[in-house]
Design an enzyme around this catalytic site. Structure first.
Site, PDB file in Angstrom:
ATOM      1  N   GLU A   9      31.090  36.331  40.869  1.00  0.00           N
ATOM      2  CA  GLU A   9      32.375  36.913  41.294  1.00  0.00           C
ATOM      3  C   GLU A   9      33.438  35.840  41.267  1.00  0.00           C
ATOM      4  O   GLU A   9      33.879  35.336  42.302  1.00  0.00           O
ATOM      5  CB  GLU A   9      32.254  37.528  42.709  1.00  0.00           C
ATOM      6  CG  GLU A   9      33.514  38.285  43.141  1.00  0.00           C
ATOM      7  CD  GLU A   9      33.561  38.585  44.631  1.00  0.00           C
ATOM      8  OE1 GLU A   9      32.601  39.189  45.158  1.00  0.00           O
ATOM      9  OE2 GLU A   9      34.564  38.208  45.277  1.00  0.00           O
ATOM     10  N   HIS A 177      35.204  45.225  43.634  1.00  0.00           N
ATOM     11  CA  HIS A 177      35.669  44.003  44.308  1.00  0.00           C
ATOM     12  C   HIS A 177      36.705  44.374  45.365  1.00  0.00           C
ATOM     13  O   HIS A 177      37.433  45.347  45.197  1.00  0.00           O
ATOM     14  CB  HIS A 177      36.268  43.054  43.261  1.00  0.00           C
ATOM     15  CG  HIS A 177      36.731  41.763  43.834  1.00  0.00           C
ATOM     16  ND1 HIS A 177      37.956  41.619  44.445  1.00  0.00           N
ATOM     17  CD2 HIS A 177      36.115  40.557  43.917  1.00  0.00           C
ATOM     18  CE1 HIS A 177      38.071  40.373  44.873  1.00  0.00           C
ATOM     19  NE2 HIS A 177      36.971  39.706  44.566  1.00  0.00           N
ATOM     20  N   ASP A 303      32.909  32.952  44.540  1.00  0.00           N
ATOM     21  CA  ASP A 303      34.260  33.424  44.867  1.00  0.00           C
ATOM     22  C   ASP A 303      35.309  32.355  44.570  1.00  0.00           C
ATOM     23  O   ASP A 303      36.307  32.222  45.268  1.00  0.00           O
ATOM     24  CB  ASP A 303      34.371  33.903  46.321  1.00  0.00           C
ATOM     25  CG  ASP A 303      35.267  35.125  46.442  1.00  0.00           C
ATOM     26  OD1 ASP A 303      35.994  35.443  45.489  1.00  0.00           O
ATOM     27  OD2 ASP A 303      35.261  35.756  47.511  1.00  0.00           O
TER      28      ASP A 303
HETATM   29  C1  1DF Z   1      40.788  36.082  48.764  1.00  0.00           C
HETATM   30  C2  1DF Z   1      39.406  36.224  48.796  1.00  0.00           C
HETATM   31  C3  1DF Z   1      41.520  36.648  47.727  1.00  0.00           C
HETATM   32  C4  1DF Z   1      38.775  36.930  47.807  1.00  0.00           C
HETATM   33  C5  1DF Z   1      40.849  37.332  46.719  1.00  0.00           C
HETATM   34  O1  1DF Z   1      41.518  37.955  45.705  1.00  0.00           O
HETATM   35  C6  1DF Z   1      39.472  37.399  46.714  1.00  0.00           C
HETATM   36  C7  1DF Z   1      41.464  35.384  49.827  1.00  0.00           C
HETATM   37  C8  1DF Z   1      42.890  38.146  45.817  1.00  0.00           C
HETATM   38  O2  1DF Z   1      40.810  34.588  50.550  1.00  0.00           O
HETATM   39  O3  1DF Z   1      42.676  35.572  49.994  1.00  0.00           O
HETATM   40  O4  1DF Z   1      38.819  37.808  45.622  1.00  0.00           O
HETATM   41  N1  1DF Z   1      37.412  37.231  47.980  1.00  0.00           N
HETATM   42  O5  1DF Z   1      36.792  37.914  47.155  1.00  0.00           O
HETATM   43  O6  1DF Z   1      36.891  36.951  49.108  1.00  0.00           O
HETATM   44 MN    MN Z   2      36.452  37.716  45.225  1.00  0.00          MN
END
Ligand code: 1DF
Ligand code: MN
Length: 340
Positions: A9, A177, A303
């Site tokens: 991811e 997602h 991530d």
């Molecule tokens: C954040 C985290 C932003 C994830 C994401 O996409 C994301 C974040 C805008 O911490 O702001 O994919 N995530 O999957 O945990």
């Molecule tokens: Mn993510």
């Protein structure tokens, strides 16, 4: 025992799409979650945030260097949230294509280091299905990424099922997602700063997955594969109660929209859903997910670049599990789910 670390991811964003996000922010786009997320990241002067954005748009040396430093053999790349799902249908469709061409080009340059998922615009379900097909058959992409709701609409609505039909026919998964909670439920999250990755993402995305399950989509598409991050967005912890209450609701005929399914909700989660460890570098829930879903259904993810914490790889490296199971977590499950 040796294994390759495949991270499932991992986000990127072409600058073309970030430029369009900037315009949406300026124009006062109607989704408050979009403003909370991209109003924070875009043009933030904090050097740490600028680093995240620099890494996000890079599919070359910066990213490869980070992967080398953390021992990541391969990233499965996907267009970051909310993808093209904030544009009108026509523009979303065009931008999905150009984003897929962009990522396919990087994969062509580094075929051993990158694989990718196709961005699609569910706003036009027929075109989205076609783009998934083109992404897989022409560009070599390995599935689709859907960044949860599309202006408050969820994939359990049968109007979106051409997308499920295409994914099933192509034998590729759809990665659901997170994004910020849909406009109808974001209010109480925003008031306490809980709309983002801390919790709102999981509520939104767990809801999305559960809606798909209770809609009967997996009875209609029994070979459909869905991947969810963050160890299943909370759902694995709820299996007992979801099964119990679902069967009680069906027998009481309580909701016209809640129908009997061929199987228990938990059975779809165990048989049609795969989860990744994105953002959850913590031994207890990883072991829990493996124990309730099975070791074949939990995949590693980092991530990147949102949660790029190099030491976190140590948590998965040091799990008290058999070497074969570690290889499944890091490598073989991803190879089989995504057909790498
Ligand atoms: C954040 C985290 C932003 C994830 C994401 O996409 C994301 C974040 C805008 O911490 O702001 O994919 N995530 O999957 O945990
Ligand atoms: Mn993510």
């Amino acid at each position: 025992m040796t294994y390759q670390r495949i991270a499932a991811e991992e986000a990127f964003a072409p600058s073309e799409i970030l430029d369009r996000y900037r315009v949406l922010l300026d124009e006062g786009y109607r989704d408050p979650g979009f403003h909370s997320l991209w109003g924070f990241y875009l043009d933030n002067p904090d050097p740490r945030i600028r680093q995240v954005l620099a890494r996000m748009s890079d599919l070359g040396d910066l990213r490869l260097g980070d992967m080398d430093r953390t021992g990541i053999a391969k990233q499965i790349l996907s267009l970051t949230a909310p993808g093209v799902q904030v544009f009108d249908a026509a523009e979303g469709t065009v931008l999905a294509r150009s984003s897929n061409d962009f990522v396919a080009d990087a994969i062509r340059r580094h075929p051993d280091r990158f694989a990718g998922l196709a961005a699609i615009a569910p706003q036009d379900p027929i075109e989205a299905a076609k783009e998934l097909e083109r992404g897989v058959n022409k560009l070599g992409l390995k599935g689709a990424i859907v960044n949860s709701h599309t202006y408050g609409e969820y994939l359990d609505d049968p109007k979106f099922w051409p997308i499920f039909e295409a994914a099933e026919a192509l034998n590729v998964p759809i990665y659901i997602h997170p994004t910020t909670p849909s406009p109808a439920m974001i209010g109480p999250f925003l008031e306490r700063g809980l709309d983002g990755a801390i919790f709102g993402f999981a509520v939104e995305t767990g809801l999305h997955l559960l809606r798909i399950i209770v809609s009967g989509a997996f009875d209609r598409f029994p070979r459909l594969k869905i991947v969810a991050g963050h160890l299943g967005e909370g759902l694995p912890y709820w299996l007992f109660r979801i099964d119990f209450m679902h069967s009680r609701m069906v027998s009481a005929n309580r909701y016209a929209t809640v129908k009997k399914l061929r199987r228990k909700p938990s059975e779809y989660i165990k048989e049609n859903v795969y989860v990744t460890t994105s953002g959850m570098a913590w031994e207890p829930p990883i072991l829990y997910a493996q124990s309730v879903l099975g070791v074949d259904r939990v995949l590693y993810a980092m991530d990147y670049p949102y949660q790029f914490v190099p030491e976190e790889v140590g948590v998965t490296d040091n799990l008290p599990i058999a070497d074969e199971d570690k290889k499944k977590l890091y490598q073989s499950n991803a190879e089989s789910v995504f057909g790498l």
